[in-house]
Design an enzyme around this catalytic site. Structure first.
Site, PDB file in Angstrom:
ATOM      1  CD  GLU A  55      -2.743  -1.327   2.403  1.00  0.00           C
ATOM      2  OE1 GLU A  55      -3.746  -0.617   2.537  1.00  0.00           O
ATOM      3  OE2 GLU A  55      -2.351  -2.139   3.255  1.00  0.00           O
TER       4      GLU A  55
ATOM      5  CB  SER B 219      -5.876  -0.951   0.209  1.00  0.00           C
ATOM      6  OG  SER B 219      -5.573   0.194   0.953  1.00  0.00           O
TER       7      SER B 219
ATOM      8  CE1 TYR C 142      -7.249   4.134  -1.399  1.00  0.00           C
ATOM      9  CE2 TYR C 142      -7.048   1.777  -1.776  1.00  0.00           C
ATOM     10  CZ  TYR C 142      -7.156   2.848  -0.911  1.00  0.00           C
ATOM     11  OH  TYR C 142      -7.181   2.620   0.438  1.00  0.00           O
TER      12      TYR C 142
ATOM     13  NE  ARG D 264     -13.302   2.270   6.639  1.00  0.00           N
ATOM     14  CZ  ARG D 264     -12.185   1.954   5.998  1.00  0.00           C
ATOM     15  NH1 ARG D 264     -11.329   2.882   5.631  1.00  0.00           N
ATOM     16  NH2 ARG D 264     -11.907   0.682   5.745  1.00  0.00           N
TER      17      ARG D 264
ATOM     18  CG  ASP E  54     -14.812  -0.835   7.519  1.00  0.00           C
ATOM     19  OD1 ASP E  54     -15.000   0.345   7.874  1.00  0.00           O
ATOM     20  OD2 ASP E  54     -13.872  -1.194   6.796  1.00  0.00           O
TER      21      ASP E  54
ATOM     22  CD  GLU F  11     -11.088  -4.488   7.341  1.00  0.00           C
ATOM     23  OE1 GLU F  11     -10.228  -5.380   7.530  1.00  0.00           O
ATOM     24  OE2 GLU F  11     -11.109  -3.795   6.313  1.00  0.00           O
TER      25      GLU F  11
ATOM     26  CG  ASN G 258      -8.149   0.881   7.832  1.00  0.00           C
ATOM     27  OD1 ASN G 258      -7.155   1.448   8.269  1.00  0.00           O
ATOM     28  ND2 ASN G 258      -8.253   0.460   6.583  1.00  0.00           N
TER      29      ASN G 258
ATOM     30  N   GLY H 126      -7.913   5.343   4.901  1.00  0.00           N
ATOM     31  CA  GLY H 126      -7.645   6.316   3.857  1.00  0.00           C
ATOM     32  C   GLY H 126      -7.966   7.710   4.352  1.00  0.00           C
TER      33      GLY H 126
END
Length: 368
Positions: free
Chosen positions: A25, A192, A261, A300, A302, A316, A318, A322
């Protein structure tokens, strides 16, 4: 927390934006860094871009520094992790005893989001944005995160963890028998959507296992959930704030790397259309998950949501999501009344607050 406390007696905070890294990443990190460099208030921060090359060399990102001196508008869409080599300690150490340094790690994936860099910064006594060593490592490893979440009674999809040494000729068939088709196969320590596959038959399961194991010796295999992808942003150390929820409607069969992306075909719906009671449950589960995995600063969270089934299922957390202005985490906070530049300020304040709290605890321990 006041701006003066965040700045400290030495004036501006020296904000080290750490980006690049050795993971797959790397490129995503370079894009994220450019946006943070452009948004950080130069009146409040002495901003210093520091890169980590794909080979692991720390560098003073000379081109990014030159662009910053010309003005934020001179920054390219993606900054390069190239420049003059520097020792990690030299890149982040205060130049004066009264100088406040905060590191903002933007290192998505292994060797950056997994507690490794956080451990280095802890040893150096440097404040940094985001989760600590344990929280970073737990959230990064999908198998360990799922085990901890299960221990805390947080609902999840059915899953199996697997190590490469445990794989046999029968593994794919056993997974299909246990979890059904289609199923998702993911590296345990990657983000990602890199290395993630949705497998529809036995042959695709075999190929998905090969791909996931090419990134990590541990993988997670999950049943497919027919439901909605719902995310919330969490901000805080001990007192946690939860943003309005957002929904992702992938342009591809699932929300993969290209959709995130490159193609940009996914729809991000903010706020998500959810009943009030579901939003309340979502906020509660997000806070419980955040605390169970020892995450601090930002994350974040999810979820998958089965409208007519099991309801909300944790997918999950994160810990370095991003962070471009069009990424879900900042967009969720913008929709909740916290704009991008102020979000950076709050994250720096949280980093300083946690550092002071931990330093106080360490002084108490040494004095006991």
């Amino acid at each position: 927390m006041s701006n003066e406390k965040a700045r400290g007696p030495g004036g501006r905070v020296r904000l080290v934006v750490l980006f690049g890294g050795q993971s797959a990443e790397h490129d995503v990190s370079c894009v994220t860094a450019s946006h943070v460099l452009a948004a950080a208030d130069p009146a409040r921060y002495q901003v210093e871009p520091v890169g980590i090359t794909r080979e692991g060399q720390w560098v003073m990102a000379d081109d990014a520094r030159a662009a910053l001196q010309a003005g934020a508008q001179a920054l390219p869409e993606s900054v390069a992790a190239t420049g003059t080599a520097v020792a990690p300690q030299a890149a982040v150490s205060p130049a004066r005893t009264d100088e406040k340094v905060v590191v903002f790690p933007l290192l998505h994936g292994p060797m950056g989001e997994d507690g490794t860099v956080q451990g280095l910064l802890e040893l150096g006594g440097v404040p940094y944005v985001g989760a600590g060593v344990l929280g970073s490592a737990l959230a990064m490893d999908k198998v360990s995160a799922k085990e901890v979440a299960a221990h805390h009674g947080i609902p999840q999809a059915r899953w199996q963890g697997l190590r490469t040494t445990e794989r046999t000729d029968d593994t794919a068939a056993e997974l299909v028998h246990e979890l059904g088709l289609p199923l998702f196969v993911k590296p345990a320590n990657m983000g990602s959507s890199i290395g993630v596959s949705k497998a529809h038959d036995l042959a695709e399961v075999q190929a998905a296992l090969d791909l996931a194991f090419s990134y990590d010796e541990f993988i997670v295999v999950e049943e497919t959930i027919v439901g909605r992808e719902i995310e919330v942003a969490v901000l805080g150390n001990t007192d946690l704030r939860v943003s309005v929820p957002g929904e992702i409607r992938p342009g591809a069969e699932f929300y993969d790397y290209d959709d995130k992306y490159l193609d940009g075909t996914a729809d991000l719906i903010i706020p998500a259309d959810l009943p009030a009671e579901v939003v309340i449950e979502l906020e509660d589960l997000a806070r419980r998950s955040f605390r169970a995995l020892r995450v601090e600063g930002l994350g974040r969270v999810d979820f998958l949501y089965e409208d007519d089934g099991r309801g909300l299922l944790l997918n999950e957390i994160n810990t370095i999501p991003g962070f471009t202005p069009i990424s879900m985490y900042p967009k969720l906070w913008a929709a909740s009344g916290l704009p991008y530049d102020r979000l950076i300020d709050e994250l720096v304040e949280l980093a300083l607050d946690r550092h002071e709290r931990r330093q106080g605890a360490r002084r108490t321990t040494r004095g006991s």
